[in-house]
Write an enzyme that holds these catalytic residues in place. Structure first.
Site, PDB file in Angstrom:
ATOM      1  N   THR A 161       0.851  -1.182   0.000  1.00 45.59           N
ATOM      2  CA  THR A 161       0.000   0.000   0.000  1.00 45.59           C
ATOM      3  C   THR A 161       0.897   1.245   0.000  1.00 45.59           C
ATOM      4  O   THR A 161       2.119   1.148   0.043  1.00 45.59           O
ATOM      5  CB  THR A 161      -0.873   0.069   1.271  1.00 45.59           C
ATOM      6  N   LYS A 212       6.650   4.144   0.776  1.00 53.52           N
ATOM      7  CA  LYS A 212       7.682   5.101   1.222  1.00 53.52           C
ATOM      8  C   LYS A 212       7.374   5.726   2.571  1.00 53.52           C
ATOM      9  O   LYS A 212       8.205   6.437   3.132  1.00 53.52           O
ATOM     10  CB  LYS A 212       7.830   6.217   0.171  1.00 53.52           C
ATOM     11  N   GLU A 272      13.684  -2.019  -1.092  1.00 50.99           N
ATOM     12  CA  GLU A 272      14.345  -1.648  -2.351  1.00 50.99           C
ATOM     13  C   GLU A 272      13.410  -0.887  -3.285  1.00 50.99           C
ATOM     14  O   GLU A 272      13.793   0.095  -3.926  1.00 50.99           O
ATOM     15  CB  GLU A 272      14.855  -2.922  -3.039  1.00 50.99           C
ATOM     16  N   LEU A 300      14.834  -1.140  -9.766  1.00 53.14           N
ATOM     17  CA  LEU A 300      16.250  -0.832 -10.012  1.00 53.14           C
ATOM     18  C   LEU A 300      17.053  -0.993  -8.715  1.00 53.14           C
ATOM     19  O   LEU A 300      16.575  -0.627  -7.641  1.00 53.14           O
ATOM     20  CB  LEU A 300      16.413   0.608 -10.520  1.00 53.14           C
ATOM     21  N   ASP A 341       6.408  13.285  -3.924  1.00 56.39           N
ATOM     22  CA  ASP A 341       6.840  11.903  -4.052  1.00 56.39           C
ATOM     23  C   ASP A 341       8.361  11.825  -4.280  1.00 56.39           C
ATOM     24  O   ASP A 341       9.051  10.990  -3.691  1.00 56.39           O
ATOM     25  CB  ASP A 341       6.076  11.261  -5.219  1.00 56.39           C
ATOM     26  N   LYS A 356      11.552  10.250  -1.898  1.00 57.56           N
ATOM     27  CA  LYS A 356      12.663   9.394  -2.336  1.00 57.56           C
ATOM     28  C   LYS A 356      13.996  10.025  -1.949  1.00 57.56           C
ATOM     29  O   LYS A 356      14.936   9.330  -1.532  1.00 57.56           O
ATOM     30  CB  LYS A 356      12.590   9.175  -3.850  1.00 57.56           C
TER      31      LYS A 356
END
Ligand code: ADP
Ligand code: ASP
Ligand code: MG
Length: 927
Positions: A660, A684, A711, A718, A783, A787
């Protein structure tokens, strides 16, 4: 108070001398007797007996007595042996002509089963057979219950004994008929009315002595032995039943145990046989007498022990223990579904297994048979085709049991309901007699010490006792050591309740280094805390004490690690949406290959969405999970879900996969990791949420053996996080990370060129499915900022999300639009600003790219539009690819670049899947 013994008549036909034993006895003493009998005995035709014939001698004597009783006639040929002499000195045939079988309660449960037992007995072609039987299944429990009820003055003992009567009456009526049935029922009736009288006395007294209780509970065996005996007789085979209270003589010991008196028992057996020299003897298990002829028992599950003692007395060729499982398993099959049957076990291994709770065999079974090297065979009455387990001196074909040579551990067993007592204090060191004082005190309260461990520093002695005895042990120790405690020489007498023992058994452990390391590694990886350890000098076992609630999981973890070398993972999938659904499909396709090639067994035990969930005990059929979700879903409950996946299954390792984007789900990670549940996620929210929560998570992960892999939070499948971790772990220093982390924004800026308007490209991206339903979710930059913060924290920066300046590509006035349609409609009105910027860049030979930056050197990060030269790798991108450049001390002149598709369900699910396999390999799967 002895029950009148009813026997089926003994056969005259079986008593002739031509019936000689096939082989000589193993017992040297019987050989001595043999020569006497050979010297003196002649057959009734006047000829000498042939070969080794203690059997012949005894048969003649028995025959004589029988004949004398019946017609007062003595054979002239043996007139030189006085009858008195022969009774005093009878010689029971012993040796290989005997085979002993023991049928457990499980085999005697119904008339049909008793019939099968009779068939097995009749099909054994051994010359002489002694059959030991337990009570019908559950009957001993019922008899104990009668005593408990009567002694606590509970009237219902009367209806309970009627139930016992009915059960046996019904079984006998199904098995027998005519005179035999009448005789059995009359005996049963007598016994029951005697028992009623006795129970009434117990009821009035409100108390039952041990011998009263033993007398009552042993009746189950008396009845089952008689029923079997009549059944065999019905098939035309003569046999006698033996009330073992006439034969087995035992001495009570202090610890609620009894020790066989072999000499007296042998004498009595010989006397018994003299009277009833049958080929087939049906003996009661469990019951015995003291030397004063007081009825007693060999204690719970004692029929195996009865069979072992009688086998030893007869020096039988073999004893077969019939039960309801195919043999001894590498672990209790009701707890470990993958347990395998052991073809062979040494006596010591079997002893250790049974001592530590494998109730397939009573622990005291081994010693009597071991002394005479009599093999034990464990067989399944319900599966005659299974060869069973052979327990003997030197296991043959040892390697047949092994799949791999490095699996030296044979089996595992557990004992529950224990408490650990820890006596600690510096005053114990070097003081002789402390251990003796401790264990003397424990002995005085009659408690049974199951294992002992003493730290070499002598500062602590700890031992396990049954939970029911710990209170008495603790208070006895407190009063015994009161002075030492007051003076501080002892610091504490501590009780740790609710413990279990897990014993690892195998005779090759002694010569194999690393067994303990592997054992403890498997326990650690299953996040199981070990409270105490003991390893005997024999190295036949390594014993660990753990919390009872962890015991089954621990058993499964060590079993799969040693025995099957298979890595099993129970998985719970949270969020079966686009990514979760794709992952489930990928798992379905790969599962068989993983099992076959890499010995990895992945089972999805549950799938939960925000509304509904489906749970399974053995694994959801992944080819039908969508249908099952429609048919069998229940209301979603995340706590129940996690508990189910972690506890209610046969697999030691659990992983929850959060597919989710939900903060609420992420809030559970800490709790799950703490419980030993591994977590894998592309979500995240946890790693980019509040810094202190993130740090707590990472610390917990480092301190425990539970794994947390994420990951796919950056760049989908990736290898970004793993590359970064690899650099750091090998001592590289990260200086700078810069990249295009958003597939959507990569697509938009790769196509925002020439004369195209920004709104036109956004529209195209939305149509092609590259954006979130509301493109503002991508264009706001949050977003990407998440990251950036994930990579920054991974590189060691302690930043909050709010520390990252983000260039928001949603024009200020459109941020409040209530719908994405309204935003899309108005977006063309704001095209100019970005078009100008693009034209300006292009005029200088540059392109615009929306990037995330982690500036490790200056301890900051950002998300912004940057210009790159046309020949820069970031300018070369196409489609929705991600690209990330790591500048490090090692990669300083040329950064390390990772590039490829960084968004989409397939690659994201693939990234999650590869984390799952990484976890399996951390847990011991072959690479
Ligand atoms: P019986 O009534 O035949 O004596 P038990 O119940 O005493 O039967 O013993 C058989 C049971 O022992 C099996 O049903 C099984 O559940 C249990 N057991 C425990 N550990 C093991 C093991 N390692 N191998 C086989 N059986 C085991
Ligand atoms: N019937 C006895 C018990 O249940 C003995 C045995 O079955 O081994 O304990
Ligand atoms: Mg048993």
């Amino acid at each position: 108070m002895r029950t009148a013994a009813v026997s089926t008549p003994c056969p005259a036909s079986a008593l002739f001398l031509h019936h000689l034993p096939p082989r000589c006895s193993r017992d040297p003493s019987s050989r001595t007797r043999l020569s006497i009998s050979q010297a003196t005995v002649q057959d009734r035709h006047g000829g000498k007996t042939r070969g080794c014939s203690s059997l012949g001698w005894s048969r003649i004597v028995s025959e004589r007595i029988r004949k004398r009783r019946s017609n007062n006639q003595i054979f002239a040929s043996i007139a030189d042996i006085s009858l008195e002499q022969s009774i005093e000195n009878p010689s029971l045939p012993k040796g290989d002509m005997w085979s002993v079988h023991k049928f457990g309660g499980t085999c005697m449960g119904t008339s049909k089963r008793i019939q099968s037992v009779a068939d097995i007995v009749l099909s054994d072609s051994t010359e002489r057979k002694l059959i030991v039987v337990s009570a019908m299944s559950k009957v001993t429990d019922m008899m104990y219950e009668l005593v408990n009820k009567a002694s606590s003055r509970d009237d219902s003992y009367i209806s309970a004994i009627d139930n016992v009567f009915e059960k046996h009456k019904l079984t006998a009526s199904e098995l027998l008929d005519g005179e035999d049935l009448a005789r059995f029922l009359s005996q049963l009736h007598n016994d029951i009315s005697n028992l009623k009288t006795m129970l009434r006395a117990i009821y009035i007294a409100g108390h039952a002595t041990e011998s009263f209780s033993d007398f009552v509970v042993g009746h189950g065996e008396l009845w089952s032995a008689q029923m079997l005996s009549y059944t065999i007789k019905k098939h035309g085979r003569p046999c006698c039943w033996m009330d073992t209270r006439d034969v087995l003589i035992v001495n009570p010991t202090s610890s609620n145990q009894v020790d066989p008196d072999y000499i007296e028992s042998e004498k009595r057996l010989e006397k018994w046989f003299l009277k009833k020299p049958a080929d087939i003897i049906i003996a009661t298990g469990f019951i015995a007498s003291t030397i004063q002829n007081i009825p007693t028992t060999l204690k719970r599950d004692g029929s195996d022990f009865s069979a072992a003692i009688l086998s030893a007395l007869l020096k039988a060729r073999q004893v077969t223990i019939w039960t309801d499982v195919d043999g001894v398993y590498s672990a209790d099959p009701s707890k470990v579904s993958e347990a395998v049957i052991l073809r062979t076990l040494s006596y010591q291994e079997a002893w250790e297994m049974s001592y530590f709770g494998a109730n397939v065999l009573h622990p005291r079974t081994i010693i009597p048979v071991m002394k005479h090297s009599i093999p034990i065979l464990i067989r399944n009455i319900f599966n005659l085709s299974a060869p069973g387990t052979k327990i003997c001196q030197q296991p043959v074909n040892e390697n047949q049991d092994r799949k791999s040579l490095d699996s030296v551990v044979k089996a595992f067993a557990t004992i529950d309901n224990l408490a650990l007592v820890n006596v600690e204090g510096t005053g114990m060191a070097g003081i002789p007699g402390t251990a003796s004082a401790i264990f003397g005190t424990v002995k005085d309260v009659g408690a049974n010490v199951i294992m002992i461990s003493q730290a070499s520093s002598e500062h602590s002695v700890c031992f396990a006792v049954p939970e029911s005895e710990v209170k008495a042990v603790s208070s006895a120790l407190h009063s015994r050591f009161q002075q030492a405690l007051d003076a501080g020489r002892l610091s504490k007498v501590e009780v740790i309740p609710k413990c279990s023992i897990l014993a690892t058994v195998g005779h090759k452990m002694a010569s194999t280094p690393g067994v303990s390391a592997t054992l403890f590694d498997a326990l650690a990886k299953a996040n199981i805390n070990v409270r105490a350890i003991a390893q005997g000098c024999s190295e036949y076992n390594i014993t660990v004490v753990l919390k009872q609630e962890d015991c089954v999981r621990a058993l499964r973890a060590v079993h799969s690690r040693f025995y099957l070398s298979k890595t099993t993972l129970a998985m719970g999938i949270i969020g079966p949406g686009l990514i979760g659904g794709t992952l489930l499909d990928q798992l379905r396709v790969q599962a068989a290959a993983l099992k076959e090639k890499f010995n990895i067994d992945l089972r999805v035990m549950g799938i939960t969405g925000s509304q509904t969930m489906i749970l399974s005990d053995m694994g959801i059929d992944l080819s039908r999970w969508r249908e099952i979700q429609k048919e069998k879903a229940e209301v979603a409950d995340l706590d129940k879900f996690a508990k189910h996946v972690n506890e209610n299954h046969f697999f030691p390792n659990t992983v929850l996969v959060d597919c989710t984007a939900d903060t609420n789900v992420a809030n559970h990670y800490y709790d799950w990791l703490q419980k030993g549940i591994h977590v894998i996620t592309p979500n995240k929210k946890a790693n980019s949420g509040p810094l202190d929560r993130y740090l707590k998570l990472r610390t917990l992960q480092r301190l425990s053996y539970t794994h947390y892999f994420y990951e796919a939070t950056v760049g989908a499948g990736l290898p970004i996080i793993s590359s970064l971790q690899g650099l750091l772990e090998t001592g590289d220093k990260i200086l700078h990370i810069e990249g295009i982390f958003s597939g959507t924004l990569s697509y938009i800026f790769n196509n925002f060129k020439g004369t195209r308007a920004f709104s036109e490209v956004v529209f195209e991206a939305k149509e092609a499915g590259y954006t979130e339903p509301d493109p503002r979710d991508d264009l706001s930059g949050t977003d990407v900022a998440r990251k950036v913060i994930i990579l920054a924290r991974e590189s060691g920066l302690k930043l909050e999300l709010s520390d990252i300046p983000v260039q928001n590509l949603v024009p200020e006035p459109l941020r409040a639009c209530s719908s994405s349609d309204e935003y899309m409609q108005q977006l063309p009105n704001f095209d100019k600003e970005l078009s100008d910027e693009r034209d300006d860049a292009e005029a200088s030979g540059d392109v615009l790219r929306y990037v995330g930056v982690v500036d490790v050197v200056n301890d900051k990060g950002s998300v912004e539009l940057r210009r790159y030269k046309k020949e820069h790798p970031f300018a070369q991108l196409s489609g929705s690819d991600n690209i990330i450049a790591f500048t490090t001390t090692r990669y300083k002149d040329q950064p390390l670049i990772v590039r490829g598709p960084g968004a989409g369900a397939e690659v994201t699910a693939g990234g999650v899947f590869s984390d799952i396999l990484r976890l399996a390999s951390y847990l011991g799967a072959p690479s």
